[in-house]
Scaffold this active site. Structure first.
Site, PDB file in Angstrom:
ATOM      1  CB  ALA A  13      -4.694  -1.284   1.271  1.00  0.00           C
ATOM      2  CD  GLU A  33       3.861  -5.229  -5.339  1.00  0.00           C
ATOM      3  OE1 GLU A  33       4.898  -4.560  -5.511  1.00  0.00           O
ATOM      4  OE2 GLU A  33       2.838  -4.759  -4.794  1.00  0.00           O
ATOM      5  CD1 TRP A  63       7.522   2.024  -5.507  1.00  0.00           C
ATOM      6  CD2 TRP A  63       7.653   2.051  -7.726  1.00  0.00           C
ATOM      7  NE1 TRP A  63       6.477   1.275  -5.984  1.00  0.00           N
ATOM      8  CE2 TRP A  63       6.521   1.280  -7.343  1.00  0.00           C
ATOM      9  CE3 TRP A  63       7.927   2.209  -9.090  1.00  0.00           C
ATOM     10  CZ2 TRP A  63       5.676   0.664  -8.281  1.00  0.00           C
ATOM     11  CZ3 TRP A  63       7.085   1.600 -10.023  1.00  0.00           C
ATOM     12  CH2 TRP A  63       5.989   0.842  -9.620  1.00  0.00           C
ATOM     13  N   GLY A  97       4.691  -1.216   2.224  1.00  0.00           N
ATOM     14  CA  GLY A  97       5.376  -0.609   3.351  1.00  0.00           C
ATOM     15  C   GLY A  97       5.534  -1.540   4.524  1.00  0.00           C
ATOM     16  CB  VAL A 231      -1.243  -1.268 -13.452  1.00  0.00           C
ATOM     17  CG1 VAL A 231      -2.400  -0.540 -14.129  1.00  0.00           C
ATOM     18  CG2 VAL A 231      -1.664  -2.650 -12.968  1.00  0.00           C
ATOM     19  CG  HIS A 504       3.713   7.760   8.769  1.00  0.00           C
ATOM     20  ND1 HIS A 504       3.767   8.125  10.102  1.00  0.00           N
ATOM     21  CD2 HIS A 504       4.343   6.559   8.688  1.00  0.00           C
ATOM     22  CE1 HIS A 504       4.408   7.186  10.782  1.00  0.00           C
ATOM     23  NE2 HIS A 504       4.773   6.233   9.941  1.00  0.00           N
ATOM     24  CB  ALA A 538      -2.447   5.638   3.575  1.00  0.00           C
ATOM     25  CB  THR A 549       0.003   5.509   7.929  1.00  0.00           C
ATOM     26  OG1 THR A 549       1.295   5.321   7.340  1.00  0.00           O
ATOM     27  CG2 THR A 549      -0.176   6.970   8.285  1.00  0.00           C
ATOM     28  CG  ASN A 550       1.341  -1.361   8.210  1.00  0.00           C
ATOM     29  OD1 ASN A 550       1.437  -2.397   8.844  1.00  0.00           O
ATOM     30  ND2 ASN A 550       1.122  -1.365   6.910  1.00  0.00           N
TER      31      ASN A 550
END
Length: 568
Positions: A13, A33, A63, A97, A231, A504, A538, A549-550
């Site tokens: 996104a 990022e 992560w 992803g 962030v 997802h 998402a 879900t991509n």
């Protein structure tokens, strides 16, 4: 410097938002990022690879401390009796992803988006979202009313002439079971089996970062891409978000903006909100976080697609044939008829290679997933107000018994297909597969793992009695295939223990109507009761669609970017 827009997260996104919003030269856009950049010419080979089995286990792009519970948690259980935490491979790299996933590119059912509208996301029905699905894609195979030809992401399929023996046998078995062959899974939503659509060109992955943050986009003077930027805090003046604090290559910096967009995914976006005091007031007060906005839906109703796998040993002639690096060549969509589920609620992927190593090349699988999920009691909450601490993630898969019943039904259906003549010609020794910690560790690319799997592979290609012994004693963890096919109590126990999601994660900052107390955002991603803050990823989904879900995530970002630009 003050930006017009700060985007937190350069995943699918975030890449779309950065590309679209910076197309207006007056907009100053900062994309933050946490992971590494992937500019053209320096995209790691593991990311470009059509076969994702190496990058998926590569800690450089994850992560690494994120772990989750997949099962329903009973907090009354003794600690020793609670289900284990599982490592969760959440991407930490530009493209998110889309840089590490299986590259499957499907949209879901029109009924999914009708449900979104019913749940309060006005303007998100099928007719409203289809133009933005088409805007994402450049379909290399088909045109017509369902397809785009000028989008940033190329979409193609690998057709049966290039399939492996395992894939061809699966197709033959699906035909024998009465399923129709569909040339195009992204045309009319129908039951049947099909070549899987992939975000891939010339046998190379095309991530959202590759497609949307191309060299031309990167030349824009009004777009700043800041990798290795984590962030740590959202900044507010009253109820208006005015910027962020971040660690940039370890150095603390502050950035200001007219609007901040959270695109950190369904696990980390709600965590950012919670740390800012946006969420369930009671939970925030328990952690000593001042409440900025009581939004009880933040982090709630986390969803995924629960899945299990049935694997088997592939005869040498059935293995991947070197014509493509792809390992998932066809899929099956069917209707369970259980629990008032809509048509096409189930998905089976035919996996022709189970890992990068020699044993993986010998193992084929049917991955069965509930694509119309009813379980939605999962949650994301904070373990600490410390921004370095990963959140507590409880998926609570199978909290709705209808999802369990459909996986049990799927195991019986696919088990019967596995025992049929088409599959028996190419495979033997079927066994229920588990994504255990042992499997995950052997999936990491190391010299030791290569040596061990090379040795095991030679044994598996030896005498059938020895192969059966190794599969039963070394590979299978627990119940046998025969036991699960004949004993539903054993099957239920296996599924409750071994069902996992398929990465997802969705729905933790849902769009919804103003009178929905658990809606976090409006139908353009704006966080309720606050100014200058949106969520676009998402986590906005009112319900997880019948799709990987991509593609829906990219569509969502395209649609909201369009609204932002239209509003000036």
């Amino acid at each position: 410097m003050t930006y017009d827009t700060i985007i937190i997260g350069g995943g699918s996104a975030g890449s779309v938002m950065a590309h679209r919003l910076s197309a207006k030269s007056a907009n100053q856009v900062l994309l933050c990022e946490a992971g590494e950049d992937t500019p053209v010419g320096r995209v790691p080979a593991e990311i470009l690879d059509s076969y994702p089995g190496t990058v998926y286990f590569d800690p450089r792009f994850h992560w690494t401390e994120l772990k989750v519970h997949t099962e329903v948690i009973s907090h009354n259980r003794p600690e020793a009796d609670r289900p284990p935490l599982r490592k969760y491979e959440q991407a930490r790299v530009l493209g998110g992803g889309s840089s590490i996933n299986g590259q499957l590119f499907n949209r879901g059912a029109p009924t999914d988006y009708a449900e979104w509208e019913t749940r309060g996301a006005k303007g998100w029905g099928w007719e409203a979202v289809l133009p933005f699905f088409k805007k994402v894609e450049r379909d290399m195979d088909f045109d017509g009313p369902f397809h785009g030809k000028e989008g940033r992401i190329p979409v193609r399929r690998i057709f049966p002439d290039l399939w492996s023996g395992h894939a061809k046998a699966a197709a033959k078995a699906f035909t024998a079971a009465g399923f129709e062959y569909l040339l195009d899974q992204n045309a009319e939503y129908k039951e049947g089996y099909f070549p899987i659509a992939i975000s891939n060109l010339y046998d190379r992955r095309v991530s959202a970062a590759i497609g949307y943050l191309d060299p031309g986009t990167r030349l824009r003077k009004n777009l700043t891409i800041s990798p290795r930027t984590r962030v740590t805090e959202l900044l507010f003046e009253g109820t208006r978000c005015v910027g962020v604090k971040a660690l940039v290559a370890g150095q603390e910096k502050e950035f200001r903006a007219r609007e901040v967009i959270l695109s950190s995914g369904a696990i980390h976006s709600p965590a950012h909100l919670l740390r800012a005091g946006i969420g369930p007031a009671g939970d925030l007060k328990d952690l000593g976080i001042p409440v900025l906005a009581h939004l009880p839906g933040v982090g709630q109703r986390l969803m995924d697609h629960p899945s299990i796998a049935l694997s088997s040993f592939l005869k040498p002639e059935a293995r991947l044939n070197g014509l493509t690096r792809r390992h998932i060549l066809l899929g099956l969509r069917y209707s369970s008829g259980i629990g008032e589920a809509p048509r096409g609620d189930m998905f089976v992927a035919c996996v022709c290679k189970s890992a990068w190593h020699a044993v993986g090349e010998q193992i084929g699988s049917f991955l069965m997933a509930v694509y119309k999920t009813f379980s939605e009691t999962g949650q994301v909450k904070l373990s600490s107000r410390d921004p370095r601490a990963e959140p507590i993630v409880e998926f609570n898969l199978l909290s709705d018994r209808r999802d369990l019943e459909r996986l049990m039904d799927a195991f019986h259906r696919v088990g019967a297909i596995q025992l049929g003549p088409a599959m028996s010609e190419v495979a033997s020794n079927p066994f229920p597969a588990s994504y255990s910690e042992r499997v995950r560790k052997i999936g990491v690319v190391t010299k030791k793992n290569k040596f061990l799997t090379d040795l095991t592979a030679k044994i598996l290609d030896g005498p059938s009695w020895l192969r059966g012994l190794v599969i039963d004693r070394v590979i299978v963890e627990g119940r046998s295939f025969e036991e699960l096919m004949s004993d539903d109590e054993a099957l239920e126990e296996f599924i409750r223990k071994e069902a996992i999601g398929v990465w997802h994660a969705s729905c933790t900052c849902r769009m919804g109507a103003e009178n929905d107390p658990l809606a976090v955002t409006d139908n353009e991603g704006r966080v309720r009761g606050l100014a200058g803050l949106r969520v676009v990823d998402a986590s906005l989904f009112p319900a997880v669609p019948c799709a990987n879900t991509n593609f829906p995530t990219l569509m969502t970002a395209e649609k909201i970017a369009d609204r932002i630009l239209a509003s000036g």
